[in-house]
Design an enzyme around this catalytic site. Structure first.
Site, short mmCIF file in Angstrom:
data_model
loop_
_atom_site.label_atom_id
_atom_site.label_comp_id
_atom_site.label_asym_id
_atom_site.label_seq_id
_atom_site.Cartn_x
_atom_site.Cartn_y
_atom_site.Cartn_z
N PRO A 1 0.85 -1.18 0.00
CG PRO A 1 -0.54 -1.47 1.81
CD PRO A 1 0.76 -1.91 1.27
CD GLU A 2 3.10 2.80 -4.40
OE1 GLU A 2 3.34 3.96 -4.75
OE2 GLU A 2 3.24 1.83 -5.15
#
Length: 280
Positions: free
Chosen positions: A2-3
């Site tokens: 997840p960014e």
DNA sequence: CTACCATCCTGGTTGC
DNA sequence: TGCAACCAGGATGGTA
């Protein structure tokens, strides 16, 4: 995994269900993730009211009414799911369950265990190891063309590596680095110190716009990432270059069979995708 | 200072 | 079908 957009999406969804609720019970199912789950978490969290949900870089910050923060980082494969209490039994790789006063469960699951859970006083956050070296938020005003140019000038590393460095700017990971460079028309292997003022300005705008669009789409799901209700993000359908080796990029009308399409290279041990016709 | 590598860990996909 | 190799959204620490 997840960014920024994925973490932001999770935070917004958490806020909806958790803000103003109290923690009725915290259960750690396994202590062994990248940084060990704090001891006696239930004692620390029990009956604490959740007064704010925030995000810093890729960290989820759950602020409690005792001026402490429960920090969650999703690592590469972490997920948070929200479900009615006792709706489902625990599944493999569940590490923490927070049961809220309204009978909602918040469950942290992380197969690769690269994530982390920390508990710390708000006052210590800024100087804490996890946060002390973080650069500006990409969606804030302090991340601007002048700032980026000044910092790229100092560096000899390829610009793609530079924008993934959380000390330069936070939140940009492997997917959005490729996408932003494409949007800005810059080749990923360009040395940071050779980036022009005009390119730096375009790159700032590209990073912002890509992240904002991805947030609107609820993030990108390639494999592990899910929204808190289990839904997929759908920004992956808007990728211009990421995971599109050999295909036409988002702007090319050329025939990939003739041109080779999107190129894939390795930088710093990670995959980078770019279009040699639209990026110079 | 930079570049490069290994590491934490599991699971899905690919190729023989 | 089986098995091994390889790959994956992150972050850190070591070494040359």
């Amino acid at each position: 995994m997840p960014e920024l957009p994925e973490v932001e999406t999770v935070c917004r969804e958490l806020e909806k269900v958790a803000l103003g609720r109290s923690v009725e019970k915290a259960r750690a199912h396994s202590m062994k993730i990248r940084i060990a789950v704090p001891e006696n978490l239930n004692r620390k969290l029990k009956n604490r009211k959740i007064v704010k949900i925030a995000r810093r870089a890729k960290y989820i910050l759950i602020h409690l009414d005792n001026a402490h923060i429960l920090v969650i980082h999703l690592g590469m494969s972490g997920r948070i799911r929200i479900e009615a209490e006792g709706q489902k039994t625990l599944v493999k790789h569940d590490h923490l369950t927070l049961s809220l006063s309204d009978k909602t469960d918040i469950v942290f699951n992380d197969p690769r265990r690269f994530g982390l859970i920390a508990y710390l006083p708000e006052k210590e956050m800024i100087k804490h190891n996890l946060f002390a070296h973080l650069g500006p938020e990409p969606l804030s005003k302090t991340f601007n063309a002048k700032y980026l140019m000044e910092n790229l000038t100092k560096r000899k590393t390829p610009v793609k590596i530079a924008i993934m460095d959380q000390e330069l700017v936070v939140g940009v990971g492997n997917i959005y680095a490729s996408e932003a460079l494409f949007e800005a028309g810059i080749l990923p292997h360009t040395l940071s110190c050779n980036v022009t003022t005009g390119q730096a300005a375009r790159l700032v705008e590209a990073i912002r716009s890509v992240l904002k669009k991805a947030i609107k789409a609820g993030g990108s799901t390639l494999r592990d990432y899910r929204r808190t209700n289990g839904d997929l993000g759908y920004f992956q359908h808007q990728f211009s270059v990421y995971d599109r080796e050999g295909k036409a990029c988002g702007k090319c009308s050329c025939k990939p069979a003739l041109t080779g399409g999107v190129q894939k290279i390795t930088q710093g041990g990670r995959s980078t995708f770019y279009c040699p016709r639209k990026q110079i």
